[in-house]
Design a protein around this motif. Sequence first.
Motif, PDB file in Angstrom:
ATOM      1  N   SER A 140     -46.943 -37.284  -7.388  1.00 11.19           N
ATOM      2  CA  SER A 140     -47.515 -37.505  -6.065  1.00 11.19           C
ATOM      3  C   SER A 140     -47.018 -38.818  -5.477  1.00 11.19           C
ATOM      4  CB  SER A 140     -49.036 -37.537  -6.150  1.00 11.19           C
ATOM      5  OG  SER A 140     -49.519 -36.312  -6.648  1.00 11.19           O
ATOM      6  N   VAL A 141     -46.893 -38.841  -4.148  1.00 13.72           N
ATOM      7  CA  VAL A 141     -46.348 -40.009  -3.466  1.00 13.72           C
ATOM      8  C   VAL A 141     -47.090 -40.218  -2.148  1.00 13.72           C
ATOM      9  CG1 VAL A 141     -44.509 -38.672  -2.363  1.00 13.72           C
ATOM     10  CG2 VAL A 141     -44.179 -41.094  -2.756  1.00 13.72           C
ATOM     11  N   THR A 142     -47.204 -41.463  -1.714  1.00 13.68           N
ATOM     12  CA  THR A 142     -47.860 -41.766  -0.446  1.00 13.68           C
ATOM     13  C   THR A 142     -46.876 -41.603   0.707  1.00 13.68           C
ATOM     14  OG1 THR A 142     -47.275 -44.107  -0.495  1.00 13.68           O
ATOM     15  CG2 THR A 142     -49.374 -43.472  -1.543  1.00 13.68           C
ATOM     16  N   GLN A 143     -47.426 -41.468   1.907  1.00 13.43           N
ATOM     17  CA  GLN A 143     -46.574 -41.390   3.092  1.00 13.43           C
ATOM     18  C   GLN A 143     -45.797 -42.686   3.273  1.00 13.43           C
ATOM     19  OE1 GLN A 143     -49.182 -38.212   5.695  1.00 13.43           O
ATOM     20  NE2 GLN A 143     -48.472 -40.014   6.719  1.00 13.43           N
ATOM     21  N   SER A 187     -48.067 -34.051  -2.756  1.00  8.17           N
ATOM     22  CA  SER A 187     -47.312 -33.368  -3.811  1.00  8.17           C
ATOM     23  C   SER A 187     -46.938 -31.985  -3.293  1.00  8.17           C
ATOM     24  CB  SER A 187     -48.141 -33.269  -5.098  1.00  8.17           C
ATOM     25  OG  SER A 187     -49.326 -32.523  -4.856  1.00  8.17           O
ATOM     26  N   LEU A 188     -45.944 -31.394  -3.920  1.00  5.52           N
ATOM     27  CA  LEU A 188     -45.529 -30.045  -3.506  1.00  5.52           C
ATOM     28  C   LEU A 188     -46.523 -29.020  -4.032  1.00  5.52           C
ATOM     29  CD1 LEU A 188     -41.653 -30.012  -4.073  1.00  5.52           C
ATOM     30  CD2 LEU A 188     -42.921 -30.450  -1.964  1.00  5.52           C
ATOM     31  N   SER A 189     -46.833 -28.071  -3.198  1.00  5.34           N
ATOM     32  CA  SER A 189     -47.615 -26.918  -3.638  1.00  5.34           C
ATOM     33  C   SER A 189     -46.660 -25.987  -4.383  1.00  5.34           C
ATOM     34  CB  SER A 189     -48.212 -26.203  -2.434  1.00  5.34           C
ATOM     35  OG  SER A 189     -47.168 -25.639  -1.651  1.00  5.34           O
ATOM     36  N   THR A 190     -47.196 -24.916  -4.925  1.00  6.65           N
ATOM     37  CA  THR A 190     -46.337 -23.931  -5.577  1.00  6.65           C
ATOM     38  C   THR A 190     -45.321 -23.371  -4.583  1.00  6.65           C
ATOM     39  OG1 THR A 190     -48.136 -23.362  -7.083  1.00  6.65           O
ATOM     40  CG2 THR A 190     -46.343 -21.763  -6.885  1.00  6.65           C
ATOM     41  N   ALA A 191     -45.783 -23.115  -3.358  1.00 16.56           N
ATOM     42  CA  ALA A 191     -44.876 -22.613  -2.312  1.00 16.56           C
ATOM     43  C   ALA A 191     -43.846 -23.671  -1.942  1.00 16.56           C
ATOM     44  CB  ALA A 191     -45.668 -22.197  -1.075  1.00 16.56           C
ATOM     45  N   GLY A 192     -44.245 -24.936  -1.905  1.00 15.04           N
ATOM     46  CA  GLY A 192     -43.322 -26.021  -1.600  1.00 15.04           C
ATOM     47  C   GLY A 192     -42.256 -26.167  -2.675  1.00 15.04           C
ATOM     48  N   GLN A 193     -42.669 -26.036  -3.932  1.00  9.86           N
ATOM     49  CA  GLN A 193     -41.699 -26.113  -5.031  1.00  9.86           C
ATOM     50  C   GLN A 193     -40.734 -24.940  -4.972  1.00  9.86           C
ATOM     51  OE1 GLN A 193     -41.381 -28.703  -7.432  1.00  9.86           O
ATOM     52  NE2 GLN A 193     -39.439 -27.634  -7.707  1.00  9.86           N
TER      53      GLN A 193
END
Length: 150
Positions: free
Chosen positions: A51-54, A96-102
């Motif tokens: 996870s990362v901040t904006q 963080s990326l969702s499953t769809a994002g990944q």
Amino acid sequence: MTHLKLNQFLPYRLSIASNRVSAAVATAYEALFGLSIPQWRLIAVIAQGASVTQQALGAATQMDKVTVSRAATALAERGLVKRAPHPGDQRSHLLSLSTAGQALYDAVAPKALALEAQIFGGFSSAEVAQFSAMLARIEAAAAAIEAEQG
């Protein structure tokens, strides 16, 4: 008196080359995946780790806060990015990326690498390495000028 000839001015030529490459990439990402360049940059950075901040995304991509915020909001609305409260900063979120994002990243990354290969296909690996090293030096010189002026 020295005259500036724009078509021979290296910062201008670098900008034009960058704009042309970005336009080609943007067209491909938009047509194939419905992504803007800022959205793709966020996905690519988030995919590199946890996870990362904006704020960290802005620093990593060299994009301003508004651009990062709009891209993050659009990605969250599409279900590609998940937002979680930042335990150390109540004003911030961790993305963080969702499953769809990944899955989207896994589909886009090979296309991005293929585009890079197409753009640099006429260059030897030594030329590409040299160009990459020169870009790093240009970026460092520009950052030093920015620091002096800021």
